[in-house]
Design a protein around this motif. Structure first.
Motif, PDB file in Angstrom:
ATOM      1  N   LYS A  43       0.754  -1.106   0.144  1.00 57.47           N
ATOM      2  CA  LYS A  43       0.046  -0.074   0.151  1.00 57.47           C
ATOM      3  C   LYS A  43       0.793   1.227   0.118  1.00 57.47           C
ATOM      4  CE  LYS A  43      -3.824   2.122   2.324  1.00 57.47           C
ATOM      5  NZ  LYS A  43      -3.405   3.639   2.362  1.00 57.47           N
ATOM      6  N   SER A  44       1.972   1.272   0.898  1.00 51.58           N
ATOM      7  CA  SER A  44       2.560   2.389   1.094  1.00 51.58           C
ATOM      8  C   SER A  44       3.590   2.649  -0.277  1.00 51.58           C
ATOM      9  CB  SER A  44       3.394   2.627   2.166  1.00 51.58           C
ATOM     10  OG  SER A  44       4.200   1.356   2.350  1.00 51.58           O
ATOM     11  N   GLY A  45       3.922   1.543  -0.682  1.00 52.54           N
ATOM     12  CA  GLY A  45       4.971   1.523  -1.842  1.00 52.54           C
ATOM     13  C   GLY A  45       3.783   2.058  -3.087  1.00 52.54           C
ATOM     14  N   TYR A  46       2.621   1.573  -3.196  1.00 51.24           N
ATOM     15  CA  TYR A  46       1.889   2.062  -4.238  1.00 51.24           C
ATOM     16  C   TYR A  46       1.731   3.522  -4.421  1.00 51.24           C
ATOM     17  CZ  TYR A  46      -2.606   2.900  -6.922  1.00 51.24           C
ATOM     18  OH  TYR A  46      -3.601   3.256  -7.929  1.00 51.24           O
ATOM     19  N   GLU A  47       1.525   3.848  -3.012  1.00 50.44           N
ATOM     20  CA  GLU A  47       1.171   5.553  -2.766  1.00 50.44           C
ATOM     21  C   GLU A  47       2.318   6.199  -2.964  1.00 50.44           C
ATOM     22  OE1 GLU A  47      -0.374   5.358   1.332  1.00 50.44           O
ATOM     23  OE2 GLU A  47      -2.264   5.001   0.655  1.00 50.44           O
ATOM     24  N   SER A  48       3.603   5.718  -2.747  1.00 55.61           N
ATOM     25  CA  SER A  48       4.909   6.348  -3.102  1.00 55.61           C
ATOM     26  C   SER A  48       5.002   6.605  -4.670  1.00 55.61           C
ATOM     27  CB  SER A  48       5.983   5.592  -2.649  1.00 55.61           C
ATOM     28  OG  SER A  48       6.044   5.382  -1.172  1.00 55.61           O
ATOM     29  N   SER A  64       8.102 -10.397  -1.464  1.00 54.87           N
ATOM     30  CA  SER A  64       7.038 -10.731  -0.682  1.00 54.87           C
ATOM     31  C   SER A  64       6.766  -9.603   0.475  1.00 54.87           C
ATOM     32  CB  SER A  64       7.259 -12.234  -0.047  1.00 54.87           C
ATOM     33  OG  SER A  64       7.419 -13.252  -0.996  1.00 54.87           O
ATOM     34  N   MET A  65       5.479  -9.016   0.468  1.00 51.17           N
ATOM     35  CA  MET A  65       5.160  -8.171   1.090  1.00 51.17           C
ATOM     36  C   MET A  65       3.828  -8.151   1.450  1.00 51.17           C
ATOM     37  SD  MET A  65       7.340  -4.775   0.201  1.00 51.17           S
ATOM     38  CE  MET A  65       6.900  -4.688  -1.796  1.00 51.17           C
ATOM     39  N   PRO A  66       3.145  -7.349   2.566  1.00 54.25           N
ATOM     40  CA  PRO A  66       1.678  -7.238   2.772  1.00 54.25           C
ATOM     41  C   PRO A  66       0.924  -6.577   1.596  1.00 54.25           C
ATOM     42  CG  PRO A  66       2.927  -6.561   4.685  1.00 54.25           C
ATOM     43  CD  PRO A  66       4.148  -6.851   3.768  1.00 54.25           C
ATOM     44  N   GLU A  67       0.052  -7.165   1.238  1.00 52.48           N
ATOM     45  CA  GLU A  67      -0.769  -6.872  -0.149  1.00 52.48           C
ATOM     46  C   GLU A  67      -1.398  -5.709  -0.055  1.00 52.48           C
ATOM     47  OE1 GLU A  67      -4.803  -9.345   0.150  1.00 52.48           O
ATOM     48  OE2 GLU A  67      -2.829 -10.458   0.096  1.00 52.48           O
ATOM     49  N   ILE A  73      -2.601  -5.047  -5.823  1.00 48.44           N
ATOM     50  CA  ILE A  73      -1.257  -5.110  -5.790  1.00 48.44           C
ATOM     51  C   ILE A  73      -0.871  -6.093  -4.479  1.00 48.44           C
ATOM     52  CG2 ILE A  73       0.825  -3.792  -5.079  1.00 48.44           C
ATOM     53  CD1 ILE A  73      -0.198  -2.951  -7.660  1.00 48.44           C
ATOM     54  N   TYR A  74      -0.517  -7.454  -5.103  1.00 51.50           N
ATOM     55  CA  TYR A  74      -0.413  -8.332  -4.310  1.00 51.50           C
ATOM     56  C   TYR A  74       1.219  -8.648  -3.626  1.00 51.50           C
ATOM     57  CZ  TYR A  74      -5.125  -8.973  -5.379  1.00 51.50           C
ATOM     58  OH  TYR A  74      -6.444  -8.984  -5.601  1.00 51.50           O
ATOM     59  N   LEU A  79       4.066  -4.144  -7.765  1.00 55.03           N
ATOM     60  CA  LEU A  79       4.783  -2.750  -7.850  1.00 55.03           C
ATOM     61  C   LEU A  79       5.874  -2.507  -8.902  1.00 55.03           C
ATOM     62  CD1 LEU A  79       5.217  -2.595  -3.924  1.00 55.03           C
ATOM     63  CD2 LEU A  79       3.504  -1.123  -5.178  1.00 55.03           C
ATOM     64  N   ALA A  80       6.438  -3.479  -9.233  1.00 51.51           N
ATOM     65  CA  ALA A  80       7.673  -3.311 -10.189  1.00 51.51           C
ATOM     66  C   ALA A  80       6.591  -3.148 -11.805  1.00 51.51           C
ATOM     67  CB  ALA A  80       8.397  -4.357 -10.430  1.00 51.51           C
TER      68      ALA A  80
END
Length: 221
Positions: A43-48, A64-67, A73-74, A79-80
């Motif tokens: 989530k924070s990666g998407y927002e960034s 592997s991270m919390p989706e 975004i899973y 994200l990539a």
């Protein structure tokens, strides 16, 4: 004169983020100033990525991270892929514990990252070496990745985004009859895809748990 570069680090392990920062700090001695943005989940990666006003030059993603299911975004892979769409010139470096050939091949085929590192290969010196190669517009694959890509097993397995969504939701305990609530396909289409997935993964018998376990073994999810 220093060159400023915007860096995104997305990882849910604080010590890995710190390792990246330490390596960047060491590399900055070569005339770079790094402006670092960090995030610790999808989530924070998407927002960034979507909210920044300044494009990123380099992005590090843990696989592997919390989706962030609300935005589809899973994983760090998603994200990539988003980064490739939003900022095509950004150099992408992926870090993973996965050592399954199919998983590695899919990452290389679908994302073609500038860097792909297996966590067990990671050392401080190796991280600096990898970053140096990437900054020189060369790709860097860690030793385990190099060994894996030389193999041919599972190369014929092709799963698209819907197939992967089916497997993902099954792995979360969603029943087949309820999958149309999560995936924009009819139940009959989903059942046909499940049969095809079973054939591709060579799971002729067993239930959904067996299918999911085999998908994990072969690195599909």
């Amino acid at each position: 004169m220093t060159t400023q570069m915007n860096i995104l680090i997305v990882d849910d392990h604080p010590f890995i983020i710190q390792a990246y920062k330490n390596a960047l700090d060491k590399y900055s001695q070569q005339g770079y100033e790094f402006v670092i943005t960090q995030a610790n989940n999808c989530k924070s990666g998407y927002e960034s990525i979507t909210e920044t006003k300044t494009p990123f030059d380099v992005a590090f993603f843990d696989i592997s991270m919390p989706e962030y299911a609300e935005k589809g975004i899973y994983s760090g892979e998603d994200l990539a892929m988003l980064m490739k769409t939003e900022m095509p010139s950004c150099k992408i470096i992926l870090l993973t514990m996965h050592t399954e050939l199919l998983k590695i091949n899919n990452i290389i085929k679908n994302i073609n990252p500038s860097g792909l590192v297996i966590k067990n290969d990671l050392t401080f010196d190796e991280l600096i070496f990898a970053f140096d190669k990437i900054m020189k517009n060369e790709n860097y694959y860690s030793q385990t990745v190099i060994k894996l890509v030389g193999q041919a097993q599972y190369n014929n397995i092709e799963l698209d985004a819907f197939d992967k969504q089916i497997l993902f939701h099954l792995s979360k305990g969603v029943k087949t009859k309820d999958l149309p609530l999560y995936i924009p396909l009819s139940l009959s289409a989903i059942e046909k895809r499940k049969l095809n997935i079973r054939e591709l993964l060579e799971v002729k018998e067993g239930n959904d748990i067996d299918l999911i376990n085999e998908a994990k073994t072969k690195g599909v999810i």
